[in-house]
Enzyme design. Structure first.
Site, short mmCIF file in Angstrom:
data_model
loop_
_atom_site.label_atom_id
_atom_site.label_comp_id
_atom_site.label_asym_id
_atom_site.label_seq_id
_atom_site.Cartn_x
_atom_site.Cartn_y
_atom_site.Cartn_z
CD GLU A 47 -13.84 28.87 -8.19
OE1 GLU A 47 -13.23 29.42 -9.21
OE2 GLU A 47 -13.96 29.41 -6.83
NE ARG A 53 -9.88 29.73 -5.71
CZ ARG A 53 -10.04 31.02 -5.98
NH1 ARG A 53 -10.64 31.60 -6.77
NH2 ARG A 53 -9.82 31.94 -4.73
CE LYS A 75 -14.11 43.04 -17.61
NZ LYS A 75 -14.84 41.87 -17.60
#
Length: 620
Positions: free
Chosen positions: A365, A393, A279
């Site tokens: 979730e 979700r 990243k």
């Protein structure tokens, strides 16, 4: 500065480029990203890490005929730039401009709209199956990050895809949470090329046919192959799902990526390529702090991010984070849960002060909600910190595993209402509607920072499932005394006394409602509770006013205004009601204040809508 990049308006223009030119293009693309995002803001570190992978994919595959499906979309900016949208990058995440995520309406190269995590493999498998059924030789590629692999849907899709031996699907794991370790070097790159090559594939296929008549030898050969792979790669898991595992390889090395992708493109069946990237690659500040540079506002590329000033106001997220630590100090039963949103949901301090009571369950979730239910069964007091759009979700778990059993779980729901630049995938437009229909649920909407703290305390002390929903960003700046004081359940308050018109404001809409009421000389009620609704207050307002107006930053259909209408109907009260809220459509990305104004939910819009209804009803 962008000698090559300025000539690329379609991925076909990458095909004839030499390896040296592709390296130059990647460098220019990365520099363009830094310049562009520094002016507009947006997702940054993950996009920098996907530059070479994106160049390689569009060089090797015949896009858009071959389908690229990006997971979440945090890494899709290089893809947008190379697919004809370079000149529009200055409009990123602005009203009428480019979306921050792949969007089907925006380009034929955006094959699947995303924003939520872990959907790519499922969608790509559907596309690959459609191609197989149509007899087409197109290739479908799902590009998924390591974080997204922590969600159950990704593994559900792997399980299904691995059994489809005749379906041509490539899953690329963009592993950007680790540095490139020694085994991702020359030897491993060679091994990846070997495993993806035609010779290895043919040898494996022929060997399987020959050894079919001698099962013991076939099993011996299979174990030998797994042993050889295991010496170099973590392939066991994905091979067990039925994929041919290749990698890991350096995701910033075009000399490794391109030939490996070229080999894979000719292979049949489900393939899994593991690439390792970094990243923030190429921008040292983002490399050193990828969390801070994940999503950025405008910044100076030379100096990086500045701290920024809030003018002394706390965000609602900070209010929650402080409340959580204060309540944890008083009650050792409290545990905090987040589905991979520690920073976004304000749990950094809590993790530092109460590490044993902090649970980051990754992007899961559904698990987060049921996990909280299990904790509640054993006498703990779980607080689930979650975005409104992500709680969707875990809705079945909310119904079946928490509300149905009346378990004592507190839901701190951030990003309620419109969220601005992230657009409809991240907007919390529906939580009041999907929460208030559940038996046993307590649903609250704080109007300012102090009330947020009070209602969080109310939720925590309530013996059952309770939700407090609050918007992104700063509140009106109401100071708090730091007390942990609960409010009476189901009771609102009159904040302004007026005549003829009564505005019933829920949560963030109280401030513009009060502003509109000054011009209208209207009564304003801060309702606080969507469930249970303050029926006594509603009856009182209906009895003394000619028009009731409900205002909420939630979908009108099934929301707080609908609760008021249902209460009036149930008790036979006839009173005109004007419902103001989010319309029955998805609100595109843009400046939050502008979007609210367009929805008629700023002070001027509320006033205008009320005056129009007064005129219709003849109320002077």
């Amino acid at each position: 500065m962008y000698e090559l990049l300025n000539r690329i308006d379609h991925p076909d223009q990458l095909k004839p480029l030499s390896r040296k030119e592709l390296l130059q293009l990647a460098d220019e693309l990365r520099a363009f990203l830094v310049e562009s995002v520094s002016k507009t803001g947006g997702h940054f570190a993950s996009n920098l890490g996907a530059v070479e992978l994106t160049v390689a994919l569009h060089h090797v595959f015949q896009t858009p005929y071959d389908r690229l499906v990006w997971d979440v979309g945090h890494q899709s900016y290089p893809h947008k730039i190379l697919t004809g949208r370079r000149e529009r990058m200055g409009s990123m995440r602005q009203k009428g401009g480019l979306a921050g995520f792949p969007k089907r309406e925006e380009s034929e190269f955006d094959t699947f709209g995303v924003g939520h995590s872990s959907t790519s493999i499922s969608a790509a498998l559907g596309m690959a199956e459609a191609a197989r059924l149509a007899g087409e030789e197109r290739r479908v590629v799902a590009i998924i990050g390591d974080g997204a692999m922590t969600a159950g849907q990704a593994f559900e899709a792997l399980n299904n895809a691995g059994a489809r031996r005749d379906t041509n699907l490539l899953v690329i794991l963009n592993d950007n949470d680790m540095s490139i370790s020694p085994n991702v070097g020359a030897l491993n790159t060679y091994f990846a090329k070997l495993m993806s090559g035609k010779f290895y594939s043919a040898l494996k296929s022929t060997g399987n046919k020959v050894l079919e008549v001698v099962p013991p030898l076939r099993e011996f050969a299979r174990r030998g192959e797994e042993h050889m792979k295991g010496m170099f790669t973590p392939s066991t898991l994905f091979e067990a799902f039925g994929f041919n595992y290749i990698g890991p390889i350096d995701g910033h090395d075009l000399d490794a990526l391109i030939p490996t992708l070229q080999n894979i493109r000719s292979l049949k069946g489900p393939q899994f390529l593991h690439v390792v990237t970094k990243k923030g690659q190429g921008y040292k500040l983002a490399e050193n702090d990828p969390v801070a540079y994940h999503g950025v506002s405008k910044f100076d590329p030379e100096n990086g991010l500045s701290g920024g000033k809030s003018g002394g106001k706390l965000t609602y997220t900070q209010v929650f984070g402080n409340w959580l630590c204060d309540m944890a100090a008083q009650d050792e039963r409290l545990v905090g849960i987040t589905p991979a949103m520690r920073e976004g949901s304000g749990l950094v301090r809590f993790e530092q002060e109460y590490p044993d009571r902090y649970f980051d369950v990754a992007i899961a979730e559904q698990h987060a909600v049921t996990f909280a239910g299990g904790l509640a069964c054993e006498g703990k007091k779980p607080v689930v910190a979650i975005y409104s759009t992500f709680l969707q979700r875990g809705y079945d778990q909310l119904i079946h595993d928490v509300a149905l059993q009346n378990l004592d779980v507190t839901f701190a729901i951030d990003r309620a209402g419109l969220v601005g630049a992230d657009g409809p995938t991240h907007a919390g437009s529906f939580d009041l509607s999907y929460l208030r229909c559940l038996p046993n649920m307590l649903v609250m909407t704080p109007a300012d920072e102090t009330e947020c703290r009070q209602l969080l305390t109310t939720a925590y002390q309530y013996n059952g499932p309770a939700a407090v929903r609050y918007p992104r960003g700063h509140g009106p700046g109401t100071p708090s005394d730091g007390a942990l004081q609960a409010l009476p359940i189901g009771k609102g308050e009159i904040r302004r006394q007026g005549e003829k018109v009564a505005i019933l404001a829920f949560g963030s809409m109280l401030t513009p409602a009060l502003q509109a009421a000054e011009a209208l000389n209207a009564t304003v009620a801060n309702m606080r509770f969507v469930k249970p609704l303050d029926l006594e207050l509603v009856q009182q307002l209906a009895a003394h006013h000619s028009l009731l107006v409900t205002v909420e930053e939630n979908a009108i259909m099934g929301g707080a205004g609908s609760a008021v209408l249902e209460a009036l109907a149930e008790h036979g009260i006839a009173c005109p009601v004007l419902q103001l809220g989010l319309p029955d459509c998805y609100i595109d990305h843009g400046d939050p204040a502008l979007l609210l104004s367009e929805c008629g939910l700023d002070a001027a819009g509320i006033q205008q809508r009320i005056e129009a209804r007064q005129a219709e009803l003849g109320i002077n």
